[in-house]
Scaffold this active site. Structure first.
Site, PDB file in Angstrom:
ATOM      1  N   ASP A 149     -54.329  14.811-132.097  1.00  7.30           N
ATOM      2  CA  ASP A 149     -55.054  14.945-130.834  1.00  7.30           C
ATOM      3  C   ASP A 149     -54.769  13.673-130.037  1.00  7.30           C
ATOM      4  OD1 ASP A 149     -56.927  14.856-128.783  1.00  7.30           O
ATOM      5  OD2 ASP A 149     -58.627  15.395-130.061  1.00  7.30           O
ATOM      6  N   ILE A 150     -54.042  13.805-128.954  1.00 11.99           N
ATOM      7  CA  ILE A 150     -53.608  12.648-128.158  1.00 11.99           C
ATOM      8  C   ILE A 150     -54.784  11.797-127.677  1.00 11.99           C
ATOM      9  CG2 ILE A 150     -53.541  13.801-125.899  1.00 11.99           C
ATOM     10  CD1 ILE A 150     -50.778  12.396-125.466  1.00 11.99           C
TER      11      ILE A 150
ATOM     12  N   ASP B  47     -54.865  18.223-120.371  1.00 10.85           N
ATOM     13  CA  ASP B  47     -55.469  17.663-119.163  1.00 10.85           C
ATOM     14  C   ASP B  47     -56.995  17.736-119.249  1.00 10.85           C
ATOM     15  OD1 ASP B  47     -55.655  16.610-116.569  1.00 10.85           O
ATOM     16  OD2 ASP B  47     -55.270  18.531-115.595  1.00 10.85           O
TER      17      ASP B  47
ATOM     18  N   GLY C 105     -47.336  24.477-122.438  1.00 10.29           N
ATOM     19  CA  GLY C 105     -48.534  25.298-122.631  1.00 10.29           C
ATOM     20  C   GLY C 105     -48.586  26.395-121.574  1.00 10.29           C
TER      21      GLY C 105
END
Length: 173
Positions: free
Chosen positions: A9-10, A33, A122
């Site tokens: 998970d960034i 985002d 995505g």
């Protein structure tokens, strides 16, 4: 510059900068985002609003930098990837520009560690393998790559991870 691969998970990574696959409004959205805006808090949104007041929206292929708010990183570099729509006009070049322009901002802000998500793969439906090839080629040939210590490709899903793993392995053999 060391290029590394993660499946994570960034928003949890403690680095100088994470890159956000943003939309042109800079006001948050879905996918990475939305996660960055939710976990980073209102400081990111406020910084994005100031950028919008100054310059308007962020065009495809361009990048802007903000605080990381409550995230463990110091900065968020927001870049707007192209929507694939069956390819066509400049889509590959626009995606490459996302990486180049993000790296330019990193150099400008003395960022030594940077993490990229899988931009446009995505909801923008860029073919994952093609996007990975463009990303790896762009960062590997970046003119000032010696000014960055570590660059990570952070894959959220297994499919992207396997594509990057294969391509990076071939790049180093």
């Amino acid at each position: 510059m060391k290029i590394k691969l993660l499946q994570a998970d960034i928003t949890t990574l403690n680095v100088d900068a994470i890159v956000n696959a943003a939309n042109s409004s800079l006001l948050g959205g879905g996918g990475v985002d939305g996660a960055i805006h939710r976990k980073g808090g209102s400081e990111i949104l406020e910084a994005c609003k100031k950028i919008r007041t100054r310059q308007g929206k962020c065009n495809t292929g361009e990048a802007v930098i903000t605080t990381a708010g409550k995230l463990p990183s110091k900065f968020v570099i927001h870049t707007v990837g192209p929507v694939w729509n069956n390819g066509g006009k400049n889509k590959k070049e626009l995606l490459a520009n996302c990486y180049k322009n993000s790296l330019d901002l990193a150099i400008e802000h003395n960022i030594k560690t940077i993490v990229f998500p899988n931009i446009s793969t995505g909801i923008y439906k860029f073919p994952k393998r093609l996007a990975a090839e463009i990303a790896i080629k762009t960062v590997a040939t970046y003119e000032y790559k010696n000014k960055i210590d570590e660059l990570y490709f952070c894959c959220f899903d297994q499919e992207n991870y396997e594509i990057y793993h294969e391509l990076l392995k071939n790049e180093h053999t």
